[in-house]
Design a protein around this motif. Sequence first.
Motif, PDB file in Angstrom:
ATOM      1  N   ILE A   1     -25.035  -0.530  -5.690  1.00 22.69           N
ATOM      2  CA  ILE A   1     -24.338   0.665  -6.171  1.00 22.69           C
ATOM      3  C   ILE A   1     -22.870   0.531  -5.793  1.00 22.69           C
ATOM      4  O   ILE A   1     -22.524   0.452  -4.612  1.00 22.69           O
ATOM      5  CB  ILE A   1     -24.928   1.951  -5.552  1.00 22.69           C
ATOM      6  N   ILE A   2     -22.023   0.460  -6.814  1.00 22.02           N
ATOM      7  CA  ILE A   2     -20.581   0.309  -6.618  1.00 22.02           C
ATOM      8  C   ILE A   2     -19.921   1.675  -6.748  1.00 22.02           C
ATOM      9  O   ILE A   2     -20.150   2.384  -7.732  1.00 22.02           O
ATOM     10  CB  ILE A   2     -19.968  -0.643  -7.670  1.00 22.02           C
ATOM     11  N   VAL A   3     -19.114   2.041  -5.790  1.00 23.76           N
ATOM     12  CA  VAL A   3     -18.420   3.333  -5.821  1.00 23.76           C
ATOM     13  C   VAL A   3     -16.917   3.078  -5.882  1.00 23.76           C
ATOM     14  O   VAL A   3     -16.343   2.406  -5.029  1.00 23.76           O
ATOM     15  CB  VAL A   3     -18.764   4.189  -4.584  1.00 23.76           C
ATOM     16  N   GLY A   4     -16.284   3.611  -6.947  1.00 22.56           N
ATOM     17  CA  GLY A   4     -14.844   3.425  -7.116  1.00 22.56           C
ATOM     18  C   GLY A   4     -14.159   4.737  -7.410  1.00 22.56           C
ATOM     19  O   GLY A   4     -14.738   5.815  -7.260  1.00 22.56           O
ATOM     20  N   GLY A   5     -12.916   4.644  -7.866  1.00 17.32           N
ATOM     21  CA  GLY A   5     -12.153   5.853  -8.146  1.00 17.32           C
ATOM     22  C   GLY A   5     -11.915   6.650  -6.875  1.00 17.32           C
ATOM     23  O   GLY A   5     -12.038   6.154  -5.752  1.00 17.32           O
ATOM     24  N   SER A   6     -11.576   7.915  -7.037  1.00 12.82           N
ATOM     25  CA  SER A   6     -11.371   8.761  -5.864  1.00 12.82           C
ATOM     26  C   SER A   6     -12.696   9.070  -5.170  1.00 12.82           C
ATOM     27  O   SER A   6     -12.709   9.544  -4.033  1.00 12.82           O
ATOM     28  CB  SER A   6     -10.662  10.056  -6.256  1.00 12.82           C
ATOM     29  N   LEU A   7     -13.808   8.766  -5.855  1.00 11.44           N
ATOM     30  CA  LEU A   7     -15.123   8.921  -5.207  1.00 11.44           C
ATOM     31  C   LEU A   7     -15.220   8.056  -3.964  1.00 11.44           C
ATOM     32  O   LEU A   7     -15.878   8.419  -2.988  1.00 11.44           O
ATOM     33  CB  LEU A   7     -16.243   8.515  -6.177  1.00 11.44           C
ATOM     34  N   ALA A   8     -14.583   6.895  -4.036  1.00 13.72           N
ATOM     35  CA  ALA A   8     -14.666   5.968  -2.911  1.00 13.72           C
ATOM     36  C   ALA A   8     -14.150   6.620  -1.630  1.00 13.72           C
ATOM     37  O   ALA A   8     -14.738   6.463  -0.558  1.00 13.72           O
ATOM     38  CB  ALA A   8     -13.870   4.703  -3.223  1.00 13.72           C
ATOM     39  N   ARG A   9     -13.044   7.370  -1.758  1.00 15.85           N
ATOM     40  CA  ARG A   9     -12.478   8.029  -0.570  1.00 15.85           C
ATOM     41  C   ARG A   9     -13.456   9.067  -0.032  1.00 15.85           C
ATOM     42  O   ARG A   9     -13.610   9.211   1.191  1.00 15.85           O
ATOM     43  CB  ARG A   9     -11.142   8.705  -0.935  1.00 15.85           C
TER      44      ARG A   9
ATOM     45  N   ASP B   1      -6.291  -3.106   3.305  1.00 14.66           N
ATOM     46  CA  ASP B   1      -7.711  -3.108   3.633  1.00 14.66           C
ATOM     47  C   ASP B   1      -8.171  -1.662   3.844  1.00 14.66           C
ATOM     48  O   ASP B   1      -7.390  -0.829   4.343  1.00 14.66           O
ATOM     49  CB  ASP B   1      -7.980  -3.922   4.893  1.00 14.66           C
ATOM     50  N   THR B   2      -9.397  -1.392   3.514  1.00 17.46           N
ATOM     51  CA  THR B   2      -9.917  -0.036   3.655  1.00 17.46           C
ATOM     52  C   THR B   2      -9.811   0.469   5.089  1.00 17.46           C
ATOM     53  O   THR B   2      -9.590   1.662   5.333  1.00 17.46           O
ATOM     54  CB  THR B   2     -11.389   0.014   3.189  1.00 17.46           C
ATOM     55  N   LEU B   3      -9.946  -0.428   6.040  1.00 17.46           N
ATOM     56  CA  LEU B   3      -9.869  -0.035   7.448  1.00 17.46           C
ATOM     57  C   LEU B   3      -8.484   0.467   7.835  1.00 17.46           C
ATOM     58  O   LEU B   3      -8.322   1.137   8.862  1.00 17.46           O
ATOM     59  CB  LEU B   3     -10.254  -1.219   8.341  1.00 17.46           C
ATOM     60  N   GLN B   4      -7.489   0.160   7.011  1.00 18.41           N
ATOM     61  CA  GLN B   4      -6.115   0.592   7.295  1.00 18.41           C
ATOM     62  C   GLN B   4      -5.766   1.936   6.649  1.00 18.41           C
ATOM     63  O   GLN B   4      -4.637   2.409   6.762  1.00 18.41           O
ATOM     64  CB  GLN B   4      -5.122  -0.469   6.798  1.00 18.41           C
ATOM     65  N   LEU B   5      -6.738   2.549   5.969  1.00 20.15           N
ATOM     66  CA  LEU B   5      -6.478   3.833   5.311  1.00 20.15           C
ATOM     67  C   LEU B   5      -6.083   4.900   6.314  1.00 20.15           C
ATOM     68  O   LEU B   5      -6.694   5.040   7.374  1.00 20.15           O
ATOM     69  CB  LEU B   5      -7.741   4.299   4.560  1.00 20.15           C
ATOM     70  N   LYS B   6      -5.051   5.659   5.947  1.00 20.08           N
ATOM     71  CA  LYS B   6      -4.655   6.811   6.744  1.00 20.08           C
ATOM     72  C   LYS B   6      -5.211   8.079   6.100  1.00 20.08           C
ATOM     73  O   LYS B   6      -5.579   8.084   4.926  1.00 20.08           O
ATOM     74  CB  LYS B   6      -3.129   6.887   6.835  1.00 20.08           C
ATOM     75  N   LYS B   7      -5.240   9.125   6.871  1.00 24.08           N
ATOM     76  CA  LYS B   7      -5.810  10.382   6.386  1.00 24.08           C
ATOM     77  C   LYS B   7      -5.104  10.878   5.138  1.00 24.08           C
ATOM     78  O   LYS B   7      -5.732  11.429   4.218  1.00 24.08           O
ATOM     79  CB  LYS B   7      -5.739  11.437   7.486  1.00 24.08           C
ATOM     80  N   GLU B   8      -3.799  10.667   5.061  1.00 17.09           N
ATOM     81  CA  GLU B   8      -3.025  11.192   3.930  1.00 17.09           C
ATOM     82  C   GLU B   8      -3.032  10.262   2.709  1.00 17.09           C
ATOM     83  O   GLU B   8      -2.517  10.622   1.638  1.00 17.09           O
ATOM     84  CB  GLU B   8      -1.579  11.458   4.340  1.00 17.09           C
ATOM     85  N   ASP B   9      -3.584   9.079   2.842  1.00 12.84           N
ATOM     86  CA  ASP B   9      -3.597   8.130   1.724  1.00 12.84           C
ATOM     87  C   ASP B   9      -4.513   8.594   0.598  1.00 12.84           C
ATOM     88  O   ASP B   9      -5.610   9.100   0.845  1.00 12.84           O
ATOM     89  CB  ASP B   9      -4.067   6.742   2.201  1.00 12.84           C
ATOM     90  N   ILE B  10      -4.065   8.369  -0.618  1.00 11.80           N
ATOM     91  CA  ILE B  10      -4.883   8.603  -1.812  1.00 11.80           C
ATOM     92  C   ILE B  10      -5.204   7.250  -2.426  1.00 11.80           C
ATOM     93  O   ILE B  10      -4.312   6.423  -2.614  1.00 11.80           O
ATOM     94  CB  ILE B  10      -4.129   9.482  -2.837  1.00 11.80           C
ATOM     95  N   ILE B  11      -6.483   7.009  -2.713  1.00 16.60           N
ATOM     96  CA  ILE B  11      -6.887   5.754  -3.342  1.00 16.60           C
ATOM     97  C   ILE B  11      -6.626   5.851  -4.845  1.00 16.60           C
ATOM     98  O   ILE B  11      -7.215   6.670  -5.535  1.00 16.60           O
ATOM     99  CB  ILE B  11      -8.373   5.448  -3.074  1.00 16.60           C
ATOM    100  N   TYR B  12      -5.724   4.996  -5.328  1.00 20.30           N
ATOM    101  CA  TYR B  12      -5.386   4.989  -6.749  1.00 20.30           C
ATOM    102  C   TYR B  12      -6.141   3.917  -7.526  1.00 20.30           C
ATOM    103  O   TYR B  12      -6.291   4.018  -8.749  1.00 20.30           O
ATOM    104  CB  TYR B  12      -3.883   4.784  -6.930  1.00 20.30           C
TER     105      TYR B  12
END
Length: 358
Positions: free
Chosen positions: A208-216, A249-260
């Motif tokens: 199951i692949i999750v993309g878009g803003s769903l991933a966040r 990398d996903t591990l570097q995501l900050k709370k304010e980041d939006i996945i585009y």
Amino acid sequence: MFNLKSIPGNLSGKKVLLRVDFNMPSKREVGDDLRWANTLPTIKFLIRKKARIILISHLEKGGVHPSMKTVFDKIKRKIRNARFSSGLVGHKTSKEVNSLKPGQILMLENLRWNAGEKKNSPVFAKNLASLADIYINEAFSVSHRRHASIVGLPKYLPSYAGPLFKEEIKNLSLAFNPSNPFMLVVGGNKLATKIPLIKKFFKKADYIIVGGSLARSFIDSKGRGLKTSKILLPRDVTVRRKNRKIVIDTLQLKKEDIIYDLGPKSMKEIAELASKSRFILWNGPLGFVEGGYVSGTLSLIKALRMTKAKVIAGGGDTAAFLQSRRLGKGFHFISTAGGAMLDFLVRGTLPGIEALKK
């Protein structure tokens, strides 16, 4: 699957009320709209059968209901002998319908101009039914709604599913008994509508692949109890920092980041799984394609077109993206339905289907 009745062979002179979904963006040319392109063969079939065709549809833009005349002005360049009516029901509209000759078309005004449409008013349904001899539903993409033109009309007229309607049922039903390995790809941004889909196919899917803003949403909430090794979350993503796009990398995501969008590492992993799959169901872009973040979705399409798997794609945004980029070749089926596709896959039926069975 549902044993829906076939359209009668003798339609000459019959008044056919054809429910279509021409809810197309105003800026899109009619030739670029997949729903229009897929419905056109049905209209041509009815013309050849010398039916008198009454087209009904809704049109909505940001909560506003424009006139269907804007759509008619586009499609009249594609089909001959078409006229527009400024009404829906009543003496004037009835007179216009009765003046139709075999093979001619009359498009009525926006269904949602009458409050009875969304309220599923029996009075409105009866008045529409009085215009015709038979009813054909060719609007699978709206058939998750309990509206008068979907579930009301079949109570008052001999009713049938159109060819496109049946194709949607046949091809989407393949997901209920898929070949394995089965890969489910879910993108977009409407978490509430996608979670039921993931739950529905959680046991059947191998990946199951999750993309878009769903991933966040999945990264932050741990998938709301669904997080397992079966659900592949992005390894890298595109975000904006200091007004520029960067891949992290996903591990570097900050709370304010939006996945585009998804990054190249994520897409490589998805392509490898696609190559191993025998059946793939895809709903929703992997990035914010409206804003130009198309790399992940284009990479996915490339991988899907290279795989030997049977690929079913759909959702309003997905179908529109494929059509606008002329990338539909190589897919087993592309559904033009949005909410109706999701509801059908989750529930196995729709109000519009049940109405035609009665």
